[in-house]
Design a protein around this motif. Structure first.
Motif, PDB file in Angstrom:
ATOM      1  N   GLY A  10     -30.016 -76.789 -95.115  1.00 56.94           N
ATOM      2  CA  GLY A  10     -29.366 -78.085 -95.038  1.00 56.94           C
ATOM      3  C   GLY A  10     -27.863 -77.892 -95.076  1.00 56.94           C
ATOM      4  O   GLY A  10     -27.367 -76.864 -95.544  1.00 56.94           O
ATOM      5  N   PRO A  41     -31.191 -87.312 -94.869  1.00 58.74           N
ATOM      6  CA  PRO A  41     -30.137 -86.686 -94.072  1.00 58.74           C
ATOM      7  C   PRO A  41     -30.335 -86.943 -92.582  1.00 58.74           C
ATOM      8  O   PRO A  41     -31.466 -87.070 -92.107  1.00 58.74           O
ATOM      9  CB  PRO A  41     -30.283 -85.197 -94.377  1.00 58.74           C
ATOM     10  CG  PRO A  41     -31.169 -85.090 -95.551  1.00 58.74           C
ATOM     11  CD  PRO A  41     -31.983 -86.340 -95.601  1.00 58.74           C
ATOM     12  N   THR A  43     -30.279 -85.517 -88.839  1.00 55.89           N
ATOM     13  CA  THR A  43     -30.634 -84.180 -88.373  1.00 55.89           C
ATOM     14  C   THR A  43     -30.289 -84.004 -86.905  1.00 55.89           C
ATOM     15  O   THR A  43     -30.537 -84.879 -86.087  1.00 55.89           O
ATOM     16  CB  THR A  43     -32.147 -83.916 -88.583  1.00 55.89           C
ATOM     17  OG1 THR A  43     -32.443 -84.068 -89.969  1.00 55.89           O
ATOM     18  CG2 THR A  43     -32.537 -82.530 -88.132  1.00 55.89           C
ATOM     19  N   PRO A  48     -30.792 -80.595 -91.203  1.00 53.36           N
ATOM     20  CA  PRO A  48     -30.481 -81.850 -91.887  1.00 53.36           C
ATOM     21  C   PRO A  48     -29.067 -81.803 -92.458  1.00 53.36           C
ATOM     22  O   PRO A  48     -28.650 -80.797 -93.042  1.00 53.36           O
ATOM     23  CB  PRO A  48     -31.531 -81.929 -93.000  1.00 53.36           C
ATOM     24  CG  PRO A  48     -32.001 -80.539 -93.204  1.00 53.36           C
ATOM     25  CD  PRO A  48     -31.789 -79.801 -91.919  1.00 53.36           C
ATOM     26  N   CYS A  49     -28.320 -82.893 -92.266  1.00 57.64           N
ATOM     27  CA  CYS A  49     -26.915 -82.936 -92.672  1.00 57.64           C
ATOM     28  C   CYS A  49     -26.629 -84.216 -93.448  1.00 57.64           C
ATOM     29  O   CYS A  49     -27.146 -85.276 -93.126  1.00 57.64           O
ATOM     30  CB  CYS A  49     -25.998 -82.930 -91.451  1.00 57.64           C
ATOM     31  SG  CYS A  49     -26.226 -81.536 -90.346  1.00 57.64           S
ATOM     32  N   TRP A  82     -33.486 -84.069 -99.579  1.00 57.76           N
ATOM     33  CA  TRP A  82     -33.349 -82.899 -98.717  1.00 57.76           C
ATOM     34  C   TRP A  82     -34.691 -82.301 -98.351  1.00 57.76           C
ATOM     35  O   TRP A  82     -34.766 -81.444 -97.477  1.00 57.76           O
ATOM     36  CB  TRP A  82     -32.504 -81.826 -99.405  1.00 57.76           C
ATOM     37  CG  TRP A  82     -31.064 -82.175 -99.525  1.00 57.76           C
ATOM     38  CD1 TRP A  82     -30.421 -82.614-100.642  1.00 57.76           C
ATOM     39  CD2 TRP A  82     -30.073 -82.143 -98.490  1.00 57.76           C
ATOM     40  NE1 TRP A  82     -29.101 -82.843-100.362  1.00 57.76           N
ATOM     41  CE2 TRP A  82     -28.858 -82.554 -99.054  1.00 57.76           C
ATOM     42  CE3 TRP A  82     -30.112 -81.792 -97.148  1.00 57.76           C
ATOM     43  CZ2 TRP A  82     -27.679 -82.634 -98.317  1.00 57.76           C
ATOM     44  CZ3 TRP A  82     -28.939 -81.869 -96.411  1.00 57.76           C
ATOM     45  CH2 TRP A  82     -27.740 -82.290 -96.987  1.00 57.76           C
TER      46      TRP A  82
END
Length: 115
Positions: A10, A41, A43, A48-49, A82
């Motif tokens: 992540g 998140p 993605t 994933p951000c 997450w």
């Protein structure tokens, strides 16, 4: 390392003053909330951000210090689902200051810095 299985990673953009991950990862929008009221998140490229850039208007300057910064970092760390990650890469702002203190005081860090 050819026998190593793929690791899940992540990406957390901890630069609350100038978040760059939305642009670098070609992501726009606001995170959705799951059933536990945690942010999901965004993605792209299978990564994933999470970034402050997803939570504030991209043209509005952020002029925060102290407790406001610590609260924002705490939210980005503790209120994001997450899932199961092997690694969480944290993109830190340049220099030293409130963000660095918040992260070092709130989460265990393993790894090294690269410039």
């Amino acid at each position: 390392m050819a026998n190593d299985p793929l690791k899940s990673v992540g990406l957390l953009d901890a630069d609350v003053y100038g978040p760059s991950i939305p642009k670098l990862m070609n992501l726009k929008g606001n995170p959705e909330l799951n059933d536990n009221n945690l942010m999901l998140p965004l993605t792209n490229y299978g990564v994933p951000c999470m970034s402050m850039g997803f939570l504030v208007d991209d043209v509005a300057p952020i002029v925060w210090r102290g407790l406001m910064v610590m609260s924002a970092i705490e939210r980005l760390i503790r209120q994001v689902d997450w899932g199961s990650l092997d690694y969480l890469v944290v993109d830190m702002p340049p220099g030293t200051g409130d963000v660095h203190l918040s992260i070092s005081q709130n989460i265990p860090i393993a790894g090294q810095s690269h410039t």
